[in-house]
Structures are given as C-alpha cells and as structure tokens.
Motif scaffolding. Structure first.
Motif, PDB file in Angstrom:
ATOM      1  N   LEU A   1      10.396  -6.351  -9.897  1.00 35.68           N
ATOM      2  CA  LEU A   1      11.535  -5.902 -10.698  1.00 35.68           C
ATOM      3  C   LEU A   1      11.284  -5.965 -12.193  1.00 35.68           C
ATOM      4  CD1 LEU A   1      14.582  -7.377  -8.718  1.00 35.68           C
ATOM      5  CD2 LEU A   1      13.595  -5.078  -8.606  1.00 35.68           C
ATOM      6  N   SER A   2      10.485  -6.937 -12.618  1.00 34.85           N
ATOM      7  CA  SER A   2      10.213  -7.081 -14.052  1.00 34.85           C
ATOM      8  C   SER A   2       9.414  -5.908 -14.612  1.00 34.85           C
ATOM      9  CB  SER A   2       9.457  -8.391 -14.313  1.00 34.85           C
ATOM     10  OG  SER A   2       8.205  -8.379 -13.634  1.00 34.85           O
ATOM     11  N   LEU A   3       8.834  -5.098 -13.734  1.00 39.47           N
ATOM     12  CA  LEU A   3       8.042  -3.948 -14.171  1.00 39.47           C
ATOM     13  C   LEU A   3       8.917  -2.747 -14.508  1.00 39.47           C
ATOM     14  CD1 LEU A   3       5.179  -4.125 -11.503  1.00 39.47           C
ATOM     15  CD2 LEU A   3       5.157  -5.062 -13.823  1.00 39.47           C
ATOM     16  N   PHE A   4      10.207  -2.845 -14.212  1.00 41.77           N
ATOM     17  CA  PHE A   4      11.120  -1.719 -14.414  1.00 41.77           C
ATOM     18  C   PHE A   4      12.255  -2.105 -15.358  1.00 41.77           C
ATOM     19  CE2 PHE A   4       9.308  -1.458 -10.143  1.00 41.77           C
ATOM     20  CZ  PHE A   4       8.809  -0.160 -10.106  1.00 41.77           C
ATOM     21  N   ASP A   5      12.839  -1.094 -15.991  1.00 48.02           N
ATOM     22  CA  ASP A   5      14.022  -1.317 -16.817  1.00 48.02           C
ATOM     23  C   ASP A   5      15.291  -1.300 -15.966  1.00 48.02           C
ATOM     24  OD1 ASP A   5      12.408  -1.365 -19.091  1.00 48.02           O
ATOM     25  OD2 ASP A   5      12.570   0.805 -19.370  1.00 48.02           O
ATOM     26  N   PHE A   6      15.247  -0.542 -14.886  1.00 47.87           N
ATOM     27  CA  PHE A   6      16.393  -0.447 -13.980  1.00 47.87           C
ATOM     28  C   PHE A   6      15.877  -0.157 -12.582  1.00 47.87           C
ATOM     29  CE2 PHE A   6      19.105   2.437 -11.540  1.00 47.87           C
ATOM     30  CZ  PHE A   6      20.269   1.681 -11.427  1.00 47.87           C
ATOM     31  N   VAL A   7      16.411  -0.860 -11.580  1.00 45.90           N
ATOM     32  CA  VAL A   7      16.045  -0.633 -10.177  1.00 45.90           C
ATOM     33  C   VAL A   7      17.308  -0.727  -9.326  1.00 45.90           C
ATOM     34  CG1 VAL A   7      14.834  -1.518  -8.142  1.00 45.90           C
ATOM     35  CG2 VAL A   7      13.665  -1.454 -10.345  1.00 45.90           C
ATOM     36  N   ASP A   8      17.437   0.204  -8.396  1.00 42.16           N
ATOM     37  CA  ASP A   8      18.516   0.142  -7.415  1.00 42.16           C
ATOM     38  C   ASP A   8      17.937   0.595  -6.077  1.00 42.16           C
ATOM     39  OD1 ASP A   8      21.073  -0.188  -6.350  1.00 42.16           O
ATOM     40  OD2 ASP A   8      21.577   1.922  -6.659  1.00 42.16           O
ATOM     41  N   LEU A   9      18.502   0.092  -4.992  1.00 37.71           N
ATOM     42  CA  LEU A   9      18.132   0.551  -3.653  1.00 37.71           C
ATOM     43  C   LEU A   9      19.384   1.097  -2.993  1.00 37.71           C
ATOM     44  CD1 LEU A   9      15.977   0.773  -1.374  1.00 37.71           C
ATOM     45  CD2 LEU A   9      16.859  -1.403  -0.509  1.00 37.71           C
TER      46      LEU A   9
ATOM     47  N   GLY B   1       4.348   4.885 -14.056  1.00 36.31           N
ATOM     48  CA  GLY B   1       5.102   4.795 -15.297  1.00 36.31           C
ATOM     49  C   GLY B   1       6.591   5.025 -15.151  1.00 36.31           C
ATOM     50  N   PHE B   2       7.094   5.014 -13.922  1.00 35.69           N
ATOM     51  CA  PHE B   2       8.538   5.149 -13.725  1.00 35.69           C
ATOM     52  C   PHE B   2       9.216   3.856 -14.169  1.00 35.69           C
ATOM     53  CE2 PHE B   2       7.585   7.966  -9.768  1.00 35.69           C
ATOM     54  CZ  PHE B   2       7.133   8.974 -10.607  1.00 35.69           C
ATOM     55  N   ARG B   3      10.267   3.961 -14.959  1.00 38.24           N
ATOM     56  CA  ARG B   3      10.922   2.771 -15.489  1.00 38.24           C
ATOM     57  C   ARG B   3      12.367   2.605 -15.025  1.00 38.24           C
ATOM     58  NH1 ARG B   3       6.767   1.378 -15.463  1.00 38.24           N
ATOM     59  NH2 ARG B   3       5.288   0.903 -17.108  1.00 38.24           N
ATOM     60  N   ARG B   4      13.053   3.692 -14.799  1.00 39.65           N
ATOM     61  CA  ARG B   4      14.425   3.638 -14.275  1.00 39.65           C
ATOM     62  C   ARG B   4      14.408   4.352 -12.919  1.00 39.65           C
ATOM     63  NH1 ARG B   4      18.544   2.414 -17.455  1.00 39.65           N
ATOM     64  NH2 ARG B   4      19.944   3.909 -16.418  1.00 39.65           N
ATOM     65  N   VAL B   5      14.482   3.554 -11.859  1.00 38.98           N
ATOM     66  CA  VAL B   5      14.205   4.086 -10.521  1.00 38.98           C
ATOM     67  C   VAL B   5      15.298   3.723  -9.532  1.00 38.98           C
ATOM     68  CG1 VAL B   5      12.498   4.289  -8.684  1.00 38.98           C
ATOM     69  CG2 VAL B   5      11.739   3.736 -11.010  1.00 38.98           C
TER      70      VAL B   5
ATOM     71  N   MET C   1       7.089   0.659  -4.574  1.00 40.80           N
ATOM     72  CA  MET C   1       7.468   0.042  -5.847  1.00 40.80           C
ATOM     73  C   MET C   1       6.243  -0.179  -6.722  1.00 40.80           C
ATOM     74  SD  MET C   1      10.492  -2.688  -4.800  1.00 40.80           S
ATOM     75  CE  MET C   1      10.929  -3.031  -6.520  1.00 40.80           C
ATOM     76  N   GLU C   2       5.154  -0.614  -6.123  1.00 43.14           N
ATOM     77  CA  GLU C   2       3.924  -0.801  -6.889  1.00 43.14           C
ATOM     78  C   GLU C   2       3.400   0.535  -7.409  1.00 43.14           C
ATOM     79  OE1 GLU C   2      -0.425  -3.024  -6.476  1.00 43.14           O
ATOM     80  OE2 GLU C   2       0.820  -2.732  -4.699  1.00 43.14           O
ATOM     81  N   ILE C   3       3.418   1.561  -6.557  1.00 46.74           N
ATOM     82  CA  ILE C   3       2.962   2.890  -6.974  1.00 46.74           C
ATOM     83  C   ILE C   3       3.834   3.427  -8.107  1.00 46.74           C
ATOM     84  CG2 ILE C   3       2.746   5.301  -6.244  1.00 46.74           C
ATOM     85  CD1 ILE C   3       0.520   3.561  -5.187  1.00 46.74           C
ATOM     86  N   SER C   4       5.147   3.242  -7.985  1.00 43.57           N
ATOM     87  CA  SER C   4       6.069   3.748  -9.011  1.00 43.57           C
ATOM     88  C   SER C   4       5.813   3.111 -10.367  1.00 43.57           C
ATOM     89  CB  SER C   4       7.523   3.501  -8.576  1.00 43.57           C
ATOM     90  OG  SER C   4       7.832   4.221  -7.411  1.00 43.57           O
ATOM     91  N   SER C   5       5.526   1.815 -10.364  1.00 43.30           N
ATOM     92  CA  SER C   5       5.225   1.145 -11.638  1.00 43.30           C
ATOM     93  C   SER C   5       3.924   1.689 -12.225  1.00 43.30           C
ATOM     94  CB  SER C   5       5.129  -0.373 -11.428  1.00 43.30           C
ATOM     95  OG  SER C   5       3.988  -0.712 -10.651  1.00 43.30           O
ATOM     96  N   GLN C   6       2.941   1.980 -11.377  1.00 40.15           N
ATOM     97  CA  GLN C   6       1.673   2.529 -11.854  1.00 40.15           C
ATOM     98  C   GLN C   6       1.831   3.943 -12.402  1.00 40.15           C
ATOM     99  OE1 GLN C   6      -0.851   2.187  -8.418  1.00 40.15           O
ATOM    100  NE2 GLN C   6      -1.083  -0.036  -8.594  1.00 40.15           N
TER     101      GLN C   6
ATOM    102  N   ALA D   1      21.022  10.289 -11.424  1.00 35.12           N
ATOM    103  CA  ALA D   1      21.485  10.474 -12.799  1.00 35.12           C
ATOM    104  C   ALA D   1      20.338  11.008 -13.655  1.00 35.12           C
ATOM    105  CB  ALA D   1      22.000   9.155 -13.360  1.00 35.12           C
ATOM    106  N   ALA D   2      20.701  11.637 -14.763  1.00 31.31           N
ATOM    107  CA  ALA D   2      19.720  12.342 -15.584  1.00 31.31           C
ATOM    108  C   ALA D   2      18.553  11.462 -16.029  1.00 31.31           C
ATOM    109  CB  ALA D   2      20.413  12.948 -16.800  1.00 31.31           C
ATOM    110  N   SER D   3      18.808  10.204 -16.301  1.00 32.80           N
ATOM    111  CA  SER D   3      17.752   9.335 -16.830  1.00 32.80           C
ATOM    112  C   SER D   3      17.046   8.521 -15.744  1.00 32.80           C
ATOM    113  CB  SER D   3      18.350   8.370 -17.866  1.00 32.80           C
ATOM    114  OG  SER D   3      19.334   7.537 -17.257  1.00 32.80           O
ATOM    115  N   VAL D   4      17.395   8.789 -14.482  1.00 27.57           N
ATOM    116  CA  VAL D   4      16.866   7.986 -13.376  1.00 27.57           C
ATOM    117  C   VAL D   4      15.972   8.846 -12.486  1.00 27.57           C
ATOM    118  CG1 VAL D   4      17.492   6.667 -11.307  1.00 27.57           C
ATOM    119  CG2 VAL D   4      18.851   6.446 -13.403  1.00 27.57           C
ATOM    120  N   ILE D   5      14.925   8.249 -11.964  1.00 23.03           N
ATOM    121  CA  ILE D   5      14.052   8.906 -10.988  1.00 23.03           C
ATOM    122  C   ILE D   5      14.409   8.375  -9.604  1.00 23.03           C
ATOM    123  CG2 ILE D   5      11.668   9.153 -10.178  1.00 23.03           C
ATOM    124  CD1 ILE D   5      10.809   8.825 -13.126  1.00 23.03           C
ATOM    125  N   LYS D   6      14.668   9.284  -8.674  1.00 24.98           N
ATOM    126  CA  LYS D   6      14.946   8.858  -7.303  1.00 24.98           C
ATOM    127  C   LYS D   6      13.657   8.929  -6.493  1.00 24.98           C
ATOM    128  CE  LYS D   6      18.767   9.492  -4.956  1.00 24.98           C
ATOM    129  NZ  LYS D   6      19.885  10.055  -4.145  1.00 24.98           N
TER     130      LYS D   6
END
Length: 288
Positions: A230-238, A193-197, A186-191, A129-134
């Motif tokens: 999970l608390s490091l992100f606004d949205f997470v899905d697998l 700055g990815f928030r919706r992943v 997941m740790e790298i993604s938080s570093q 989705a437009a606001s999500v990073i895969k």
C-alpha cells in the motif's frame, strides 16, 4: 439435415463457412466462428469429435451455475446470429456474437449475507474516476493446483493501459489463487507507475477477507503481503464486480497457460479486444 432427410430441396452446407454440412455439432461446436466464440468468451477448446449432447451433459453437471448460464447464453446467441446471417444477411462473426452475449444480462450468483453491499455488486464493468486507474484481476485454477493469473488496466475513458498474464503458480484453493493474483498485480501495478488504483475482483471471499484485514490462515498471510504494497501507492481501493463484469481479466487468466508471462502496454492479445469493446459500450454514461 432433417429437411434433407424429408426430401426437401435445401442446401445442407453451413451458411457461415460453407465447409461442412450444417449439423447441430457443426453449428454450435465445430464451425470456426463457434470455436472462436467458445475460446474467447470462456477459454474452452472444443474437440472436433465432441457430440453436442455430450457437451451439454458435461456443462449441466458443472457445479457453477454461472458457467451453465453462460453456455446457454452463447448457444442462443450463435443460433440468433446464424438466422440473421441467413435470413437478413447481417454480418456473422465471433466478435459480434460475444458482444451480443454481453447485452443479455446474465446475473452471476453470489453468496454474501443478506443486506451486505456486494450482493448488489455491479454486473457490468464501469469506468473509474478520471484520476484513477482500474485494474481488473482474476485467477483460473487448473489441474494439480496450478493457477493462472490475468489482469487488464484501464483509465477513466475505458482505454487500455496494460494487460498481463502469469502461469503457473501453485495454489491450494481458488480463493488463495485469487489472493495470489491480487498480490502479483499490485506489484506489477507499482512497477508500471500506477499511483491511484482501484483493483477489482469477482471473488467475494477475497473481497470480504480484504475488508476484514486480519486473520490466521494462508489467505490472510497473502493479504498481509498485499497490504505491505500500500505504501507504494497514493490511493488504493478493492471493489467487487460480478463475474460477467470481469470478463477481460477472466479471459487473460483462463488463457494464461498459452499466453505465458507477458505484459502488454496499451494493447493485449487479439482475443481480448471484442471483450474490451463490449465493456466500453456497457459503461457509456446514460444521459438524463
């Protein structure tokens, strides 16, 4: 070569490189285009002395039917590309051969219980989705329980945001390696700055363990670590994707031992880009 042996006047040189006689070994294993295809697509380095019959014997002994299918697919595409170059003067390079393999629709086997959603998991990469990073992630097991990890992050337009690899890590099984790779990315993604992943894996076992969430095993211990992020992100899905839809992360993981611990921002290693392009083309929305 068979035509030459029958006294037919044909040029025995490889029509692609012109450096050696065109034998079955040269065409499929030794020509620089073929060697590039095997390395980029499957992370395989071909020994120059390998006989084609020995190569196929080793492939057919593999327990992974997806690998067997991919090898057969590659051989067909190399032969097709060679003939188009020779008879139609169409360009023949490794990027085009790999892009062609992506169109043949090999279906990777999965072992989900009947009726469960991942059995119908997508066979190609799809845009988030437009606001999500895969973030696609994968792990590759080598000798001595050493594993390599790889990931590729893309936005809703399919543009690469980051790519990375890590080697080595110790894992007792391929599923543990996949879970450790997820924890790492997941740790790298938080570093980054990815928030919706939306993280995506081709490990069905990891997918189900994530959905279950609790259990008593090393696997669930690693998943518990993932949940703590999970608390490091606004949205997470697998999500689950079949292996050919995870080709970019697979490339990064398979080559982690040579790429080492590197994070690329808005780019990646040269061999990655034809795979990115193939994913991009496969994910173009269909206009009704």
């Amino acid at each position: 070569m068979h035509l030459r042996n029958k006294q037919v006047d044909v040029d025995p040189c490889c029509p692609v490189c012109g450096e050696e006689d065109e034998t079955i070994e040269h065409l499929f294993l030794r020509c620089h285009v073929s060697r590039s295809c095997w390395f980029v697509k499957l992370g395989v380095r071909i020994d120059p002395g390998t006989l084609f019959t020995d190569f196929m014997r080793e492939v057919l002994q593999q327990r992974d039917s997806w690998v067997v299918a991919e090898v057969q697919n590659m051989i067909y595409c190399l032969w097709e590309a060679r003939n188009r170059w020779l008879f139609e003067e169409r360009k023949f390079d490794f990027a085009m051969v790999i892009a062609r393999t992506q169109t043949l629709g090999i279906v990777a086997p999965v072992t989900a219980n009947a009726g469960e959603e991942p059995r119908h998991g997508k066979a190609t990469w799809s845009r988030p989705a437009a606001s999500v990073i895969k973030v696609n992630v994968d792990a590759s097991m080598g000798r001595d329980n050493l594993a390599g990890f790889g990931f590729v992050a893309r936005d809703g337009d399919g543009e690469i945001l980051a790519a990375g690899s890590k080697y080595p890590s110790v894992a007792s099984s391929s599923t543990i390696a996949e879970a450790l790779g997820l924890r790492w990315v997941m740790e790298i993604s938080s570093q980054l700055g990815f928030r919706r992943v939306q993280f995506e894996t081709d490990s069905l076992q990891l997918y189900y363990a994530w959905k279950k969430g609790t259990g008593r095993s090393v696997l669930f211990s690693v998943i518990h670590d993932c949940i703590s992020f999970l608390s490091l992100f606004d949205f997470v899905d697998l999500s689950f994707v079949r292996r050919q839809g995870n080709a970019c992360a697979d490339f990064m993981a398979r080559n982690a031992s040579t790429l080492s611990d590197v994070i690329w921002i808005e780019e990646g290693p040269p061999g990655l880009f034809c795979l990115l392009q193939a994913d991009l083309l496969a994910s173009v929305p269909v206009l009704s």
